[in-house]
Design an enzyme around this catalytic site. Sequence first.
Site, PDB file in Angstrom:
ATOM      1  N   ARG A  47      -8.507  -1.640 -19.435  1.00 21.16           N
ATOM      2  CA  ARG A  47      -8.651  -0.594 -18.413  1.00 21.16           C
ATOM      3  C   ARG A  47      -9.943  -0.790 -17.617  1.00 21.16           C
ATOM      4  O   ARG A  47     -10.013  -0.502 -16.431  1.00 21.16           O
ATOM      5  CB  ARG A  47      -8.581   0.800 -19.060  1.00 21.16           C
ATOM      6  CG  ARG A  47      -8.787   1.925 -18.070  1.00 21.16           C
ATOM      7  CD  ARG A  47      -8.136   3.243 -18.475  1.00 21.16           C
ATOM      8  NE  ARG A  47      -8.306   3.608 -19.863  1.00 21.16           N
ATOM      9  CZ  ARG A  47      -9.430   4.084 -20.394  1.00 21.16           C
ATOM     10  NH1 ARG A  47     -10.514   4.255 -19.663  1.00 21.16           N
ATOM     11  NH2 ARG A  47      -9.489   4.387 -21.682  1.00 21.16           N
ATOM     12  N   TYR A  99       1.239   7.839   7.297  1.00 20.10           N
ATOM     13  CA  TYR A  99       2.262   7.396   6.344  1.00 20.10           C
ATOM     14  C   TYR A  99       2.721   8.602   5.535  1.00 20.10           C
ATOM     15  O   TYR A  99       1.889   9.333   5.004  1.00 20.10           O
ATOM     16  CB  TYR A  99       1.676   6.305   5.437  1.00 20.10           C
ATOM     17  CG  TYR A  99       2.620   5.841   4.353  1.00 20.10           C
ATOM     18  CD1 TYR A  99       3.725   5.055   4.670  1.00 20.10           C
ATOM     19  CD2 TYR A  99       2.432   6.199   3.031  1.00 20.10           C
ATOM     20  CE1 TYR A  99       4.602   4.639   3.685  1.00 20.10           C
ATOM     21  CE2 TYR A  99       3.302   5.783   2.043  1.00 20.10           C
ATOM     22  CZ  TYR A  99       4.388   5.015   2.379  1.00 20.10           C
ATOM     23  OH  TYR A  99       5.264   4.620   1.394  1.00 20.10           O
ATOM     24  N   ASP A 171      -5.972   1.664   6.588  1.00 25.31           N
ATOM     25  CA  ASP A 171      -4.844   1.173   5.795  1.00 25.31           C
ATOM     26  C   ASP A 171      -4.347  -0.088   6.496  1.00 25.31           C
ATOM     27  O   ASP A 171      -3.733  -0.016   7.560  1.00 25.31           O
ATOM     28  CB  ASP A 171      -3.752   2.251   5.706  1.00 25.31           C
ATOM     29  CG  ASP A 171      -2.589   1.821   4.809  1.00 25.31           C
ATOM     30  OD1 ASP A 171      -2.349   0.609   4.693  1.00 25.31           O
ATOM     31  OD2 ASP A 171      -1.920   2.711   4.246  1.00 25.31           O
ATOM     32  N   LYS A 196       3.509  -4.684  -0.624  1.00 24.13           N
ATOM     33  CA  LYS A 196       4.110  -5.195   0.598  1.00 24.13           C
ATOM     34  C   LYS A 196       3.719  -6.667   0.800  1.00 24.13           C
ATOM     35  O   LYS A 196       4.082  -7.488  -0.001  1.00 24.13           O
ATOM     36  CB  LYS A 196       3.697  -4.299   1.766  1.00 24.13           C
ATOM     37  CG  LYS A 196       3.783  -2.784   1.458  1.00 24.13           C
ATOM     38  CD  LYS A 196       5.195  -2.280   1.237  1.00 24.13           C
ATOM     39  CE  LYS A 196       5.266  -0.844   0.714  1.00 24.13           C
ATOM     40  NZ  LYS A 196       4.545   0.154   1.475  1.00 24.13           N
TER      41      LYS A 196
END
Length: 372
Positions: A47, A99, A171, A196
């Site tokens: 982590r 978005y 973004d 993406k």
Amino acid sequence: MHLETRAIHAGQEPDPATGAITAPIHPSTTFERDADGGFSRGFQYTRYGNPNRNAFEKCVSSLEGGAGAAAFGSGMAAIMSVLQTLQPGDHVVAPDDLYFGVRHLQQKLFRRWGLQITTVDLTRPDQVRAAMTPATRLLWSESPSNPLVKVCDVQMLADIAHESGAQLCVDNTWATPVLQRPFELGADLVVHSATKYLSGHSDVLAGVVVTHRLDETFERLVDIQSEGGAVPSPFDCWLIQRGLQTLPCRVRTQCAGAAQIAQALAANRQVEAVFYPGLADDPGHEIASRQMADYGAMLSFCVRGGEAGAMRAAGGLELIRRATSLGGTHSLIEHRASIEGPDTMAPPGLLRLSVGLEHPDDLIADLQQALG
Ligand SMILES: *Cc1c(COP(=O)(O)O)cnc(C)c1O
């Protein structure tokens, strides 16, 4: 070194134990301590850090020209972490065609935290200036935007943010560092849905935040990442690293295909409008020509006959897949209004196309036959 070279080498040395050129995957959640209790090899618990995650963070930070990066389990987790660096009462200015996932995040989670968000048309500097208040900590931007593929002037937004003592976050999912490097234009933070283009094969869900400086914001992001724990798996990081190596050539080929498809759609009588900044008469063309290396591989178009016309055209496609998401090798088409719901900015006849790596002639033929 050039972007293509960094995509292959940044964060990636041959494995010191075996000489393997392609990085091994390190699924281990825990790492051995030294005899004196230290962690001289740099890792203790996954982590907090993992070799595959570190490699992905180093590579994407290098591609963006940033100082540091923090990877997350999705693009939304990365975006949420940026909002979590703020505190109750802080104000955010964001685009009116934000978005839709970010709009839901604000409505469903952050409104209760007392985070104020004002949305404006980011292509209108007067509107952006007017929305900034003394409490504004963050100016949020997406360029090109979803689904209208609007282009905003990142340098101008950075100036407005800094005049008001706020930070600019871009973004950069749709542009990728191959086409647009927001730090060179004055941005402070860059986020990506690595789901993406960065991973590029529609097989990983992940996100990343890159910062321009190793500042207090970066430290907070790393705390949110390691204490909050929304981290991507080592295998997912490895897959993204594998995808990043071909990012520059994938994106360039996809852009070339998109440009041809945009021209073909603009000439089709069943198409009322094409939204693609590569078209000379597109309102974003001039800024995109200045700010981007190419015009991207995302485009939207409105089909005659509104929603029914758009649904009929999408239903008639045989090669282009009807599915959400973008940036992969398969071309994907989507009726945005029906997935975004009632508060959508998408016109009812709009279809959004993510151009993949198929031959553009085949994609154009499929679109022509489906449009009739
Ligand atoms: C997909 C996407 C997101 C959300 O990313 P996930 O990986 O789906 O969580 C955020 N911003 C943009 C521009 C996107 O396209």
